[in-house]
Design a protein around this motif. Sequence first.
Motif, PDB file in Angstrom:
ATOM      1  N   LYS A 223      -7.877  -9.144   9.495  1.00  0.00           N
ATOM      2  CA  LYS A 223      -6.649  -8.552   8.955  1.00  0.00           C
ATOM      3  C   LYS A 223      -5.800  -9.707   8.473  1.00  0.00           C
ATOM      4  CE  LYS A 223      -3.899  -8.334  13.237  1.00  0.00           C
ATOM      5  NZ  LYS A 223      -3.051  -7.499  14.091  1.00  0.00           N
TER       6      LYS A 223
ATOM      7  N   GLY B  66      -6.774   5.523  -2.326  1.00  0.00           N
ATOM      8  CA  GLY B  66      -7.087   4.110  -2.518  1.00  0.00           C
ATOM      9  C   GLY B  66      -6.126   3.465  -3.505  1.00  0.00           C
ATOM     10  N   ALA B  69      -2.911   2.943  -1.778  1.00  0.00           N
ATOM     11  CA  ALA B  69      -3.073   1.867  -0.791  1.00  0.00           C
ATOM     12  C   ALA B  69      -3.071   0.500  -1.455  1.00  0.00           C
ATOM     13  CB  ALA B  69      -4.365   2.076  -0.012  1.00  0.00           C
ATOM     14  N   ASP B  70      -3.594   0.441  -2.669  1.00  0.00           N
ATOM     15  CA  ASP B  70      -3.612  -0.818  -3.424  1.00  0.00           C
ATOM     16  C   ASP B  70      -2.252  -1.159  -4.017  1.00  0.00           C
ATOM     17  OD1 ASP B  70      -6.237  -1.746  -3.242  1.00  0.00           O
ATOM     18  OD2 ASP B  70      -6.928  -0.352  -4.794  1.00  0.00           O
ATOM     19  N   ARG B  81      -3.362   4.218   3.678  1.00  0.00           N
ATOM     20  CA  ARG B  81      -4.455   3.654   4.490  1.00  0.00           C
ATOM     21  C   ARG B  81      -4.657   4.486   5.761  1.00  0.00           C
ATOM     22  NH1 ARG B  81      -2.030  -1.133   2.563  1.00  0.00           N
ATOM     23  NH2 ARG B  81      -0.951  -1.609   4.516  1.00  0.00           N
ATOM     24  N   ARG B  82      -3.556   4.920   6.364  1.00  0.00           N
ATOM     25  CA  ARG B  82      -3.696   5.752   7.580  1.00  0.00           C
ATOM     26  C   ARG B  82      -4.302   7.108   7.246  1.00  0.00           C
ATOM     27  NH1 ARG B  82       1.907   3.543  10.311  1.00  0.00           N
ATOM     28  NH2 ARG B  82       0.981   1.523  10.782  1.00  0.00           N
ATOM     29  N   VAL B 119      -7.813  -3.106   1.103  1.00  0.00           N
ATOM     30  CA  VAL B 119      -8.467  -1.805   0.919  1.00  0.00           C
ATOM     31  C   VAL B 119      -9.987  -1.945   1.031  1.00  0.00           C
ATOM     32  CG1 VAL B 119      -8.944   0.007  -0.786  1.00  0.00           C
ATOM     33  CG2 VAL B 119      -6.590  -0.748  -0.374  1.00  0.00           C
ATOM     34  N   LEU B 122     -10.878  -2.378   4.700  1.00  0.00           N
ATOM     35  CA  LEU B 122     -10.676  -1.110   5.416  1.00  0.00           C
ATOM     36  C   LEU B 122     -11.787  -0.128   5.058  1.00  0.00           C
ATOM     37  CD1 LEU B 122      -9.024   0.899   7.144  1.00  0.00           C
ATOM     38  CD2 LEU B 122      -7.801   1.531   5.057  1.00  0.00           C
ATOM     39  N   THR B 123     -12.151  -0.100   3.795  1.00  0.00           N
ATOM     40  CA  THR B 123     -13.201   0.812   3.353  1.00  0.00           C
ATOM     41  C   THR B 123     -14.522   0.506   4.061  1.00  0.00           C
ATOM     42  OG1 THR B 123     -12.127   1.035   1.212  1.00  0.00           O
ATOM     43  CG2 THR B 123     -14.453   1.647   1.323  1.00  0.00           C
TER      44      THR B 123
END
Lengths: 435, 364
Positions: A223, B66, B69-70, B81-82, B119, B122-123
């Motif tokens: 992160k 997405g 989020a970006d 994102r959540r 992103v 996370l993806t």
Amino acid sequence: MITPPTWNRRRFLTHSAAVAGVTLGFPGLLSRGALAAPDPATPNHRIRTGHIGVGGMGSYHLRLLKDQCVAICDVDQRRLAKAGQVVGPKARLYRDFRELLAQPEVDAVIIATPDHWHAVMTIMACEAGKDVYCEKPACCTIAEGRAMVNAAKRYERIIQIGSQGRSQSAAYFACAYLRNGMIGQVSRVNCWHYANPVGGFKPYTEPPPELDYDRWLGPLRWKPYNVDGTLGSFRWFIEDGGGQIRDRGAHVMSVVLYLMNADHTGPVRIEASGAPPEKGIYECPPDMEVKYTFTNPDWELHWSQPGETPAEAADLGNNKYGAKYWGDKGTLVVSGGDGGTDTELKAKRFHAPPGGPKIYRSVEHHQDFFNCVRTREWPIMNIEAAHRVASLCILGNLAWRLGRPLRWDPVAEKFLDDDQANLFLNRPGRHAWHI
Amino acid sequence: MILCSDKLSLVLALGLGLTALPGGQAATATDLDAFLAKIRSDQGPLRVEAIMAAGPMGAPAVVPLGAVADGPEREPGIAARRALMNIAAYAGRPGGGDDRKAVAAALLQLLPPPHTKLVRTLTLELLSWTGDDAVVPAVAALCADPDPDVRDEAKRALQAIPGPASLKALIELAGKTDGEFRLAVFAALGQRAAPEAAEVLIAATASPDLQTVLAALDALARIGIAKDDRVKLPPWESLDSAQRLRLANSYLRWADQRAAKGATDDALAVYNLVLEHGPAEHLICAALIGAAHAAPDQAFDAVLKALAHQENTVRLTAVHLLEQQHGDDAKTTALLEAYKQASPLSRELLLRVLAAWNHQKLGN
């Protein structure tokens, strides 16, 4: 028939230095001196500690044990230098904990890093032959906890987890009161605790030069650096710190499992609810309700954040959190769960009748650890118990994250009929870090 | 006041989006627009409402989320994102097979640049919650990404995604990468503990790089492969103390695995080697424990002998192991015989074991 001897630990310790044994040597791998030649006059003096993570609770442990500290490690250069000043030149300073573990003069390590490092460091410490005092919660995943238990058993190492509430006299009195049936069969335990904070408004930046952020992350998935997401604030992220339920829950629910004599088991069903924060990068839900259902015997454990403080807690110390036990003959309140554990007068005044259940009593949490390092018995917050406590915290967060009730097999330590939930039993480590 | 259980049910229902989409209906375009508007809102409560209702929005919401989020707006980006996480969690629910596949397929669209690193990583995490063989080629391709953090997340996803394709991808990766990343792939293979990975790891034991050899041996130990002459062990003298410790731990782990697979002779050979050479007290403890669990009767003499060991930990390990054994007549006789030769301390330990056995008999 052979009559059992009276086991005199002091006598045993005195003799141990003089034992003639098989001489074993192997170049480069040294045996530990402390346990071969203990000094009964100063029980802790010869147990030399290496401290990994010296911010927050780590600095507390360091000040307490500075006389026996021989090595310190931290990934933050400023904290490391400050800790070095506390102990003086006899302590060797490290940025890489593996170098500290390689030092034969270190008998035991005190781990007070963020949670995501606990399992890897504890297991590697066991593999290096060290005993371990590790801050709570024990672990971040079920697999981590089980691997820690296995490491302790494999190498016959002593692990004490820093849920020190069990070493408080009030917890012992409450345990004696409950286990002697003074409130009858307990069917429900309600934990109360204040909410998780909402926050994390600072921007993502480069890490400060004194912090080795790559080592801070370690096994945690990547992160970006944020001052609101590391050091003191990691607690408010689900994967790193797990929020209040994994932080203070590892205290409050530790006392619950101790009193309920449930260190060997876990719930069969977990339900959780709570809305995410409205703003900021902190992830944990400010308010949270978790219900754990246990069977054989049947009881429920409720984690309420915030919860209602029971009236009986009004005059108790540290009553911002705690637990109320509901039996068929009465109730009992235990406030706190960590260093300031307290309970009702009726429990403190209770004298257990002879022949009742035997209850392990720890006089002080660090001392209990050092005693066990010598006797090789498991301490009060041994890793099996701590893994079961951490499991509660983890299961509660996972039920919240997945947004559905989970059915759990506490023997196999697997979810029933939920393949996705089972994926969360373990999490792959970043880089080559693994359990 | 709402009773705890009622409150729980209410919030659970909200979390599952049941109030948003009664009867499990699929999200319509209108629903999706309204949902995205709430995610983009500058009102925190609206964003939270949308996050909690995100699950059933499913695959159609993934790409628009997405984009948010970006985007440059911080709080809507966090909310997006959540929401993606909730969609992945909901799609992976028991019985959610088609949803899961659809969401995983949609997530693949967020993997390539110009999506941000936040992103993309996370993806990859969410693909490890929802993915199967079908997503593996796209994930595996990212193991060659120029960004080392993306590479590592891809490796983590391959470790987590169940099925043969991800294992095959990791094995191929182990054969063609190098440096630190290769060691991380070995660790992932060790965690998967799949015998299919043995060949590539065995080959790696011939590497001139010592770290590669030790990492391969560690992974092989976790797999618990049968003895294989092709496995190259580094000369003990060439190792420093930390490397020796690591190798010894791998040996013991391999022995434990072999014992668990019923190959007791393989296991005992290692345990006896450690007991014979005694490199460090905790390794002796581990060997005693392993041997006593794998073959209690065969290990009895070694455990008995350990009662006289110079190290407290070893002696007490031996006591614990003997206490756990069934003290039959032959073992009792052996213990009494040992008692005659023993030092005062060893005698105390022997008596402790005899007492435990006596308790067993009385209990029976």
